[in-house]
Design an enzyme around this catalytic site. Structure first.
Site, PDB file in Angstrom:
ATOM      1  N   HIS A  18    -110.772  32.279 -19.118  1.00 40.10           N
ATOM      2  CA  HIS A  18    -110.026  32.686 -18.050  1.00 40.10           C
ATOM      3  C   HIS A  18    -109.072  33.868 -18.085  1.00 40.10           C
ATOM      4  O   HIS A  18    -108.978  34.578 -16.970  1.00 40.10           O
ATOM      5  CB  HIS A  18    -109.034  31.335 -17.619  1.00 40.10           C
ATOM      6  CG  HIS A  18    -109.533  29.986 -17.538  1.00 40.10           C
ATOM      7  ND1 HIS A  18    -108.991  29.007 -18.218  1.00 40.10           N
ATOM      8  CD2 HIS A  18    -110.718  29.710 -16.688  1.00 40.10           C
ATOM      9  CE1 HIS A  18    -110.070  28.041 -17.864  1.00 40.10           C
ATOM     10  NE2 HIS A  18    -110.896  28.376 -17.230  1.00 40.10           N
ATOM     11  N   LYS A  42    -111.152  13.725 -11.544  1.00 37.03           N
ATOM     12  CA  LYS A  42    -110.807  14.169 -12.817  1.00 37.03           C
ATOM     13  C   LYS A  42    -109.375  13.646 -13.300  1.00 37.03           C
ATOM     14  O   LYS A  42    -108.507  13.876 -12.635  1.00 37.03           O
ATOM     15  CB  LYS A  42    -110.818  15.596 -13.047  1.00 37.03           C
ATOM     16  CG  LYS A  42    -112.296  16.045 -13.225  1.00 37.03           C
ATOM     17  CD  LYS A  42    -112.429  17.748 -13.800  1.00 37.03           C
ATOM     18  CE  LYS A  42    -113.683  18.255 -13.743  1.00 37.03           C
ATOM     19  NZ  LYS A  42    -113.738  19.557 -13.845  1.00 37.03           N
ATOM     20  N   ARG A  91    -120.600  31.969 -18.171  1.00 37.69           N
ATOM     21  CA  ARG A  91    -120.815  31.928 -19.547  1.00 37.69           C
ATOM     22  C   ARG A  91    -122.196  31.821 -19.921  1.00 37.69           C
ATOM     23  O   ARG A  91    -123.083  32.583 -19.311  1.00 37.69           O
ATOM     24  CB  ARG A  91    -120.151  30.857 -20.183  1.00 37.69           C
ATOM     25  CG  ARG A  91    -118.452  30.837 -20.171  1.00 37.69           C
ATOM     26  CD  ARG A  91    -117.687  29.688 -20.601  1.00 37.69           C
ATOM     27  NE  ARG A  91    -118.354  28.621 -19.661  1.00 37.69           N
ATOM     28  CZ  ARG A  91    -117.583  27.312 -19.514  1.00 37.69           C
ATOM     29  NH1 ARG A  91    -116.656  27.040 -20.528  1.00 37.69           N
ATOM     30  NH2 ARG A  91    -118.220  26.487 -19.039  1.00 37.69           N
ATOM     31  N   SER A 129    -112.399  24.680 -21.547  1.00 40.97           N
ATOM     32  CA  SER A 129    -111.097  23.864 -21.739  1.00 40.97           C
ATOM     33  C   SER A 129    -111.419  22.645 -22.303  1.00 40.97           C
ATOM     34  O   SER A 129    -110.620  21.926 -22.863  1.00 40.97           O
ATOM     35  CB  SER A 129    -110.693  23.678 -20.269  1.00 40.97           C
ATOM     36  OG  SER A 129    -110.471  25.050 -19.599  1.00 40.97           O
TER      37      SER A 129
HETATM   38  O1  PNS Z   1    -112.946  24.708 -13.408  1.00 33.36           O
HETATM   39  P1  PNS Z   1    -113.964  23.721 -12.779  1.00 33.36           P
HETATM   40  O2  PNS Z   1    -113.730  22.538 -12.897  1.00 33.36           O
HETATM   41  O3  PNS Z   1    -115.625  24.264 -13.375  1.00 33.36           O
HETATM   42  O4  PNS Z   1    -113.985  24.424 -11.208  1.00 33.36           O
HETATM   43  C1  PNS Z   1    -114.746  23.536 -10.234  1.00 33.36           C
HETATM   44  C2  PNS Z   1    -114.170  23.893  -8.813  1.00 33.36           C
HETATM   45  C3  PNS Z   1    -112.646  23.556  -8.705  1.00 33.36           C
HETATM   46  C4  PNS Z   1    -114.315  25.359  -8.603  1.00 33.36           C
HETATM   47  C5  PNS Z   1    -115.011  22.982  -7.821  1.00 33.36           C
HETATM   48  O5  PNS Z   1    -114.858  21.650  -8.186  1.00 33.36           O
HETATM   49  C6  PNS Z   1    -114.362  22.980  -6.366  1.00 33.36           C
HETATM   50  O6  PNS Z   1    -114.598  23.798  -5.560  1.00 33.36           O
HETATM   51  N1  PNS Z   1    -113.792  21.906  -6.102  1.00 33.36           N
HETATM   52  C7  PNS Z   1    -113.353  21.929  -4.687  1.00 33.36           C
HETATM   53  C8  PNS Z   1    -113.948  20.851  -3.997  1.00 33.36           C
HETATM   54  C9  PNS Z   1    -115.109  21.681  -3.121  1.00 33.36           C
HETATM   55  O7  PNS Z   1    -115.081  22.476  -2.468  1.00 33.36           O
HETATM   56  N2  PNS Z   1    -116.271  21.096  -3.664  1.00 33.36           N
HETATM   57  C10 PNS Z   1    -117.741  21.673  -3.060  1.00 33.36           C
HETATM   58  C11 PNS Z   1    -118.161  22.846  -3.702  1.00 33.36           C
HETATM   59  S1  PNS Z   1    -119.537  23.127  -3.465  1.00 33.36           S
END
Ligand code: PNS
Length: 163
Positions: A18, A42, A91, A129
């Site tokens: 990050h 989560k 990644r 993470s």
């Molecule tokens: O670090 P992560 O857990 O891979 O991040 C995932 C994240 C937070 C980017 C994704 O879960 C997200 O955008 N969540 C917000 C809800 C949302 O908009 N969901 C639809 C995305 S297609």
């Protein structure tokens, strides 16, 4: 015109992967807003304020970096913050399908917001993470994967949880 990107994620906790994306993103964008997602599905190890502090401590005095949290759709959050760019790190190939799905879904929801990817540096390719938490939970060293203060916070968290 100033360019702002939202860098969303769980950041539970911040890793060097990050850190690298933020540092490199700041070379491309005028401002980066780290959006810590509050995900009801989560169960995070660190609270939002703990995660915020761990990120802040990695970028002391960086006025072009804002750290915030959001609930609900990322696209709505990006609109609220007036940003037209979502920044994500990529990644290994394993990330690709999930990221492609999210980027496509977000574009369907709002095609004025663009998802941009940065390839993670080679040295951080396998850092996540989730793995960091698993290794730290069992007392393994994660010093190559996270900043020192994050490693300390992990040790404290697991010591408290096991007490
Ligand atoms: O670090 P992560 O857990 O891979 O991040 C995932 C994240 C937070 C980017 C994704 O879960 C997200 O955008 N969540 C917000 C809800 C949302 O908009 N969901 C639809 C995305 S297609």
């Amino acid at each position: 015109m100033s360019r702002t990107a939202i860098y969303p994620g769980s950041f539970d906790p911040l890793t060097y992967g990050h850190v690298s994306i933020i540092e490199r993103g700041l070379r491309v964008f005028d401002e980066i807003i780290v959006g810590i997602a509050i995900n009801v599905r989560k169960q995070p190890l660190f609270t939002v304020s703990e995660r915020t502090e761990l990120i802040e401590r990695s970028f002391p005095g960086e006025s072009r970096l804002k750290i915030d949290s959001f609930e609900g759709l990322l696209i709505d959050y990006a609109n609220t913050r007036g940003s037209q760019v979502i920044l994500r790190g990529l990644r290994a190939v394993s990330d690709f399908e999930y990221e492609l799905q999210m980027a496509n879904m977000n574009r369907k929801l709002d095609d004025t917001i663009e998802t941009m990817f940065m390839m993670t540096e080679e040295s951080h390719f396998y850092v996540s993470s989730g793995l960091v938490k698993e290794v730290a939970r069992f007392g393994g060293s994660v010093q190559d994967q996270v900043p020192d203060h994050v490693e300390e916070a992990l040790a404290e968290k697991f010591a408290a949880n096991n007490a």
